[in-house]
Motif scaffolding. Structure first.
Motif, PDB file in Angstrom:
ATOM      1  N   LEU A  21       0.595  -1.005   0.039  1.00  6.93           N
ATOM      2  CA  LEU A  21      -0.023  -0.052  -0.032  1.00  6.93           C
ATOM      3  C   LEU A  21       0.957   1.216  -0.101  1.00  6.93           C
ATOM      4  O   LEU A  21       1.728   1.355   0.764  1.00  6.93           O
ATOM      5  N   ASP A  22       0.510   2.130  -0.857  1.00 10.72           N
ATOM      6  CA  ASP A  22       1.164   3.742  -0.655  1.00 10.72           C
ATOM      7  C   ASP A  22       0.297   4.080   0.337  1.00 10.72           C
ATOM      8  O   ASP A  22      -0.519   3.449   0.766  1.00 10.72           O
ATOM      9  N   ARG A  23       0.835   5.122   1.043  1.00 13.87           N
ATOM     10  CA  ARG A  23       0.136   5.761   2.163  1.00 13.87           C
ATOM     11  C   ARG A  23      -0.636   7.053   1.957  1.00 13.87           C
ATOM     12  O   ARG A  23      -1.829   6.711   1.851  1.00 13.87           O
ATOM     13  N   ASP A  24       0.073   7.991   1.270  1.00 16.43           N
ATOM     14  CA  ASP A  24      -0.728   9.152   1.299  1.00 16.43           C
ATOM     15  C   ASP A  24      -1.608   9.259   0.228  1.00 16.43           C
ATOM     16  O   ASP A  24      -1.133   8.801  -1.076  1.00 16.43           O
ATOM     17  N   GLY A  25      -3.038   9.322   0.342  1.00 13.30           N
ATOM     18  CA  GLY A  25      -3.619   9.350  -0.873  1.00 13.30           C
ATOM     19  C   GLY A  25      -4.543   8.042  -0.818  1.00 13.30           C
ATOM     20  O   GLY A  25      -5.307   7.698  -1.529  1.00 13.30           O
ATOM     21  N   VAL A  26      -4.031   6.975   0.020  1.00 15.29           N
ATOM     22  CA  VAL A  26      -4.521   5.698  -0.060  1.00 15.29           C
ATOM     23  C   VAL A  26      -5.041   5.420   1.563  1.00 15.29           C
ATOM     24  O   VAL A  26      -6.150   5.222   1.576  1.00 15.29           O
ATOM     25  N   GLN A  29      -5.582  10.956   3.945  1.00 17.62           N
ATOM     26  CA  GLN A  29      -5.854  11.929   2.843  1.00 17.62           C
ATOM     27  C   GLN A  29      -4.509  12.846   2.649  1.00 17.62           C
ATOM     28  O   GLN A  29      -3.796  12.969   3.450  1.00 17.62           O
ATOM     29  N   GLU A  30      -4.256  13.213   1.420  1.00 10.14           N
ATOM     30  CA  GLU A  30      -3.033  13.881   0.983  1.00 10.14           C
ATOM     31  C   GLU A  30      -3.235  15.221   1.161  1.00 10.14           C
ATOM     32  O   GLU A  30      -4.444  15.813   1.289  1.00 10.14           O
ATOM     33  N   LEU A  31      -2.295  15.959   1.679  1.00 10.26           N
ATOM     34  CA  LEU A  31      -2.257  17.466   2.093  1.00 10.26           C
ATOM     35  C   LEU A  31      -1.654  18.160   0.880  1.00 10.26           C
ATOM     36  O   LEU A  31      -0.553  18.069   0.572  1.00 10.26           O
ATOM     37  N   GLY A 141      -2.081   2.119  -5.121  1.00 12.21           N
ATOM     38  CA  GLY A 141      -1.485   3.630  -5.003  1.00 12.21           C
ATOM     39  C   GLY A 141      -2.424   4.660  -5.819  1.00 12.21           C
ATOM     40  O   GLY A 141      -3.497   4.137  -6.200  1.00 12.21           O
ATOM     41  N   ASN A 142      -2.323   6.011  -5.379  1.00  7.44           N
ATOM     42  CA  ASN A 142      -2.985   6.897  -6.200  1.00  7.44           C
ATOM     43  C   ASN A 142      -2.399   7.527  -6.984  1.00  7.44           C
ATOM     44  O   ASN A 142      -2.682   8.968  -7.618  1.00  7.44           O
ATOM     45  N   SER A 143      -0.852   7.237  -7.195  1.00  5.05           N
ATOM     46  CA  SER A 143      -0.186   7.999  -8.240  1.00  5.05           C
ATOM     47  C   SER A 143       0.639   7.277  -9.221  1.00  5.05           C
ATOM     48  O   SER A 143       0.484   6.208  -9.039  1.00  5.05           O
ATOM     49  N   LEU A 144       0.722   7.897 -10.459  1.00  2.00           N
ATOM     50  CA  LEU A 144       1.551   7.113 -11.478  1.00  2.00           C
ATOM     51  C   LEU A 144       2.719   6.305 -10.824  1.00  2.00           C
ATOM     52  O   LEU A 144       3.140   5.119 -11.482  1.00  2.00           O
ATOM     53  N   SER A 145       3.513   7.145  -9.992  1.00  3.14           N
ATOM     54  CA  SER A 145       4.781   6.262  -9.576  1.00  3.14           C
ATOM     55  C   SER A 145       4.365   5.114  -8.801  1.00  3.14           C
ATOM     56  O   SER A 145       5.385   3.954  -8.914  1.00  3.14           O
ATOM     57  N   ASP A 146       3.169   5.101  -8.293  1.00  2.00           N
ATOM     58  CA  ASP A 146       2.908   3.752  -7.498  1.00  2.00           C
ATOM     59  C   ASP A 146       2.677   2.770  -8.531  1.00  2.00           C
ATOM     60  O   ASP A 146       3.115   1.447  -8.375  1.00  2.00           O
ATOM     61  N   ILE A 147       1.875   3.290  -9.541  1.00  2.00           N
ATOM     62  CA  ILE A 147       1.549   2.273 -10.425  1.00  2.00           C
ATOM     63  C   ILE A 147       2.936   1.591 -11.344  1.00  2.00           C
ATOM     64  O   ILE A 147       2.802   0.416 -11.704  1.00  2.00           O
TER      65      ILE A 147
END
Ligand SMILES: [Mg+2]
Length: 195
Positions: A21-26, A29-31, A141-147
């Protein structure tokens, strides 16, 4: 989507399946434009602790892999992040969930082997837990880098959140999309295709 196959119970679930799991956004909530530096700034995404409790029953092990460049930038310390994680883990455990280990990349440089989309944190996890099979692993994840991180390792990749417009190229690179972590967990426990 990379493929149209459903997120089947096998081989992704059951004995010998792993969740990253990614953390922020997953999980939280992302700040926007800032880092989560304190417990007060750490807000779980809807029903995230409940989601992790469900996922704990579905996967052998759960890991968090998180880029925290704010440490490298001196915006926050490792101790600040550790403190936030102590709170996060306590809340997850209260809900009946379990995170096996958290991997953090504090580096600023995108060339750091541990900074997603680079795969170093996955290999650190595999060094700690040699039973990990990336081909029996899911990355959320919630970002391209996670994918990209998940795809490089041959993982099943799940995008959550609303960061990308529907036309974005990321949707060609994922296996599934879910509104949030809870939707992913709930779909999975009911054996429903996440999209
Ligand atoms: Mg994120």
């Amino acid at each position: 989507m990379k493929n149209k196959s459903p997120l089947a119970p096998s081989p992704l679930l059951g004995t010998g399946s792993f969740l990253f799991l990614d953390r922020d956004g997953v999980i939280n909530q992302e700040l926007p434009g800032d880092y989560v530096k304190t417990v007060g700034e750490f807000i779980f995404t809807p029903q995230a602790t409940e989601a992790i409790a469900i996922l704990t029953s579905l996967f052998d092990r759960i890991f968090v892999v998180t880029n925290q460049r704010g440490i490298g930038r001196g915006v926050m310390s490792q101790a600040d992040v550790d403190n936030v994680h102590q709170y996060m883990l306590a809340e997850i455990e209260k809900a009946g969930g379990q995170i096996d280990r958290i991997y953090i990349c504090p580096a600023i440089s995108p060339t750091c082997v541990n900074r997603k989309p680079n795969t170093g944190m996955a290999f650190r996890a595999q060094a700690d837990f040699p039973e990990i099979d990336f081909r029996r692993s899911v990355m959320v994840g919630n970002s391209l880098s996670d994918i990209q991180f998940g795809n490089k390792l041959g993982m099943y990749t799940v995008l959550v959140g609303d960061k990308y417009e529907k036309e974005h190229k990321i949707y060609e690179q994922i296996d599934a999309f879910c509104e949030n972590l809870y939707k992913f967990a709930d779909n999975l426990q009911h054996n429903v295709k996440p999209i």
